[in-house]
Write an enzyme that holds these catalytic residues in place. Structure first.
Site, PDB file in Angstrom:
ATOM      1  N   GLY A 229       3.683  -0.020  -1.733  1.00  0.00           N
ATOM      2  CA  GLY A 229       3.486  -0.522  -3.087  1.00  0.00           C
ATOM      3  C   GLY A 229       4.738  -0.371  -3.920  1.00  0.00           C
TER       4      GLY A 229
ATOM      5  N   ALA B  28       0.841  -1.201   0.000  1.00  0.00           N
ATOM      6  CA  ALA B  28       0.000   0.000   0.000  1.00  0.00           C
ATOM      7  C   ALA B  28       0.873   1.245   0.000  1.00  0.00           C
ATOM      8  CB  ALA B  28      -0.919   0.012   1.216  1.00  0.00           C
ATOM      9  N   CYS B  29       0.463   2.241  -0.796  1.00  0.00           N
ATOM     10  CA  CYS B  29       1.136   3.537  -0.820  1.00  0.00           C
ATOM     11  C   CYS B  29       2.630   3.351  -1.118  1.00  0.00           C
ATOM     12  CB  CYS B  29       0.886   4.260   0.485  1.00  0.00           C
ATOM     13  SG  CYS B  29      -0.827   4.230   1.010  1.00  0.00           S
ATOM     14  N   SER B  30       3.515   3.874  -0.278  1.00  0.00           N
ATOM     15  CA  SER B  30       4.942   3.677  -0.529  1.00  0.00           C
ATOM     16  C   SER B  30       5.323   2.213  -0.356  1.00  0.00           C
ATOM     17  CB  SER B  30       5.777   4.558   0.403  1.00  0.00           C
ATOM     18  OG  SER B  30       5.482   4.295   1.761  1.00  0.00           O
TER      19      SER B  30
END
Length: 553
Positions: free
Chosen positions: A293, A289-291
């Site tokens: 990812g 998720a997010c960073s």
């Protein structure tokens, strides 16, 4: 939607790339002044029009009303009271005239975007709803015999001393990690310097053979996936029969300034090997998720290049790794000078402090993340709300300087989206060679990782991609359980090149995207096997109960 829910939908969450400096703000204001002086006729025309509109408003002829989503002026006094109606009208006229004036200037597109952002901050700050004349504040003052004002001053002084002069968003005394947050049963089964690996206790007699490993963002703590039981993606996955493992990152200090992308990839690979050994599965399904990812796709590319096929599928939530078109307000301030200053800032300190980033993202949605609490805490004298998402958002971590610098370089050069430009431990990364299937989710109102950038990033992957567009913001799109009656998402069986084509061909599905993801993941999780009676294994014996120690640092 209540004020805490609105704020939760606006929270920035993890996007550690860049902020903006005071110098950037001053320079934008200077450019506005210079433009006004250079073109006096345009400025004078705008001032005359504003004066005429203001006079009409005072005479009761104005028809300006707040936007449908502007919740600052919901009190009936703003529309029914003679004075309040006119005060609001003049303010709205000023907002509209400022937009028209900027549109007619000779400023470049970037300078105009910067100026609009900075001037909007100033206008938001002086909104009549933020002043002591706020009708709700006056009513509360009378009803409490002045006690609300005393409490407001006390809260203001406390925030000056302990919260960097920003209004507190959450009543932190109401939450405890491991007490009423992050309560799903499990154990830490592996630990290295960079992470702890949590294995959660199965909640079904039979489980999917292939395990699920979740990599959270490095700039926030993992329990966004395990807040209250009804919002816990971890608990939901367990109840759907998955073997769930979670990475909990070590909160770095200046002593860890040299941790870089390679450090995180090596540590995550060790976690994957531990998961495989514990479950006796040859590979895993990886979620980022997010960073996190960025970490997930980088590791997938790294392992692919090395011929180690241990990632069966990828789930990427609100993640951007193609930075070609950053249309966020922060993108307008991402000059070479600003990026270099951001790198120097973290290099000198050894880390990038998440509290500094939180302040930046508060300024991106000031009415939802600053002024709502200004009114609630100071003008009304109330305690900030007790809301779990906001508690998590304020429980920030740090990024090591080396990793932060690499993220800035990736942002500046868009290097992760370009084959072989990012090299980790001598291995070039090529996202196009990742053949694992991917489930990609983005949020319609996400102002941190806009959904079109998430879609464009997904196009870089070489495997089959399913894209789902949730009807929420950055964090709320993730925390969208089936119990949310307002949830919906968009899907399109095709994968056209352009975002516009995808959107045009998409269809709306009522409900949460979680069940669709579970269906997709089940198809890629192998057979059902008996749930393990004990957590860990002989080699990876449980170390301590979840949520572990790193999350408390």
């Amino acid at each position: 939607m209540s004020s805490p829910e609105i704020a939760a939908d606006a929270v920035g969450g993890p996007n550690p790339i860049v902020g903006f400096r005071r110098k950037d703000v001053v320079d934008s204001l200077r450019s506005v002044v210079v433009e006004a002086v250079r073109h006096p006729s345009h400025t004078a025309s705008s001032l005359r029009h504003l004066a005429t509109t203001a006079v009409d408003v005072v005479r009761g002829r104005g028809a300006l009303t707040p936007g449908a989503k502007d919740r600052r002026f919901t009190d009936s006094a703003w529309t029914q009271n003679f004075l309040y109606r006119r005060l609001l009208g003049v303010y709205l006229a000023t907002e509209a005239e400022l937009d028209d004036w900027l549109a007619g200037t000779g400023l470049s597109a970037v300078d105009r975007e910067r100026a609009k952002f900075v001037l909007s901050l100033l206008l938001d700050a002086v909104a009549p709803s933020n002043l002591p004349v706020n009708p709700a504040a006056i009513k509360t003052f009378i009803d409490t015999g002045g006690e609300s004002a005393v409490e407001g001053v006390r809260h203001f002084v406390g925030d000056l001393r302990h919260n960097g002069a920003f209004p507190s968003q959450v009543d932190t005394e109401q939450f405890t990690v491991g007490g009423n947050l992050a309560t799903t049963e499990g154990s830490v089964v592996f630990r290295n310097d960079v992470l702890e690996l949590i294995q959660y206790r199965p909640r079904t007699k039979l489980v999917q053979a292939r395990p699920l490993l979740i990599a959270p963002p490095q700039i926030n703590k993992f329990y966004v996936f395990d807040l209250s039981p009804e919002k816990s993606l971890v608990r939901y996955a367990l109840e759907m029969g998955f073997q769930v493992f979670m990475i909990s990152w070590h909160n770095p200090t200046a002593d860890h300034r040299d941790w870089d992308l390679a450090t995180y990839l090596t540590a995550t690979e060790e976690a994957i090997d531990a998961v495989r050994a514990i479950t006796k599965s040859p590979d895993v399904n990886l979620t980022g998720a997010c960073s996190g990812g960025i970490t997930a796709v980088s590791l997938a590319a790294h392992l692919t290049a090395r011929g180690k096929p241990v990632i069966n599928s990828l789930t990427l939530l609100v993640s951007v790794f193609d930075m070609a078109e950053d249309k966020t307000p922060l993108g307008a301030f991402a000059s070479e000078e600003t990026l270099a200053a951001a790198k120097r800032h973290s290099h000198v300190r050894g880390v990038l402090d998440g509290r500094d980033l939180a302040k930046v993202f508060n300024l991106l949605r000031p009415n939802d993340l600053i002024w709502t609490y200004w009114v609630n805490n100071y003008l009304l004298g109330n305690r900030p709300p007790a809301f779990d998402i906001l508690y998590w958002n304020n429980d920030t971590t740090r990024l090591p300087a080396a990793f932060h610098g690499q993220l800035i370089d990736i942002y500046r050069d868009n290097s992760l989206a370009r084959p072989d430009e990012v090299v980790v431990n001598g291995t070039p990364l090529n996202l196009g060679k990742i053949t694992a299937d991917a489930f990609v989710m983005a949020g319609t109102t996400d102002h941190i990782t806009p959904w079109d950038a998430c879609y464009r990033s997904a196009q870089r992957l070489g495997g089959n991609v399913e894209f789902a567009l949730s009807n929420s913001g950055h964090i709320q799109s993730i925390l969208n359980p089936p119990s949310n009656s307002k949830a919906s998402y968009y899907v399109n069986p095709d994968r056209p090149e352009s975002v516009q084509e995808w959107q045009h061909g998409s269809s709306k599905v009522d409900g949460s995207w979680w069940p669709r993801w579970v269906e997709w993941l089940t198809e890629r999780s192998g057979e059902l096997v008996a749930a393990p009676a004990k957590l860990g294994s002989r080699r990876y014996a449980p170390i301590e109960a979840a949520p572990g120690s790193y999350v408390l640092g």
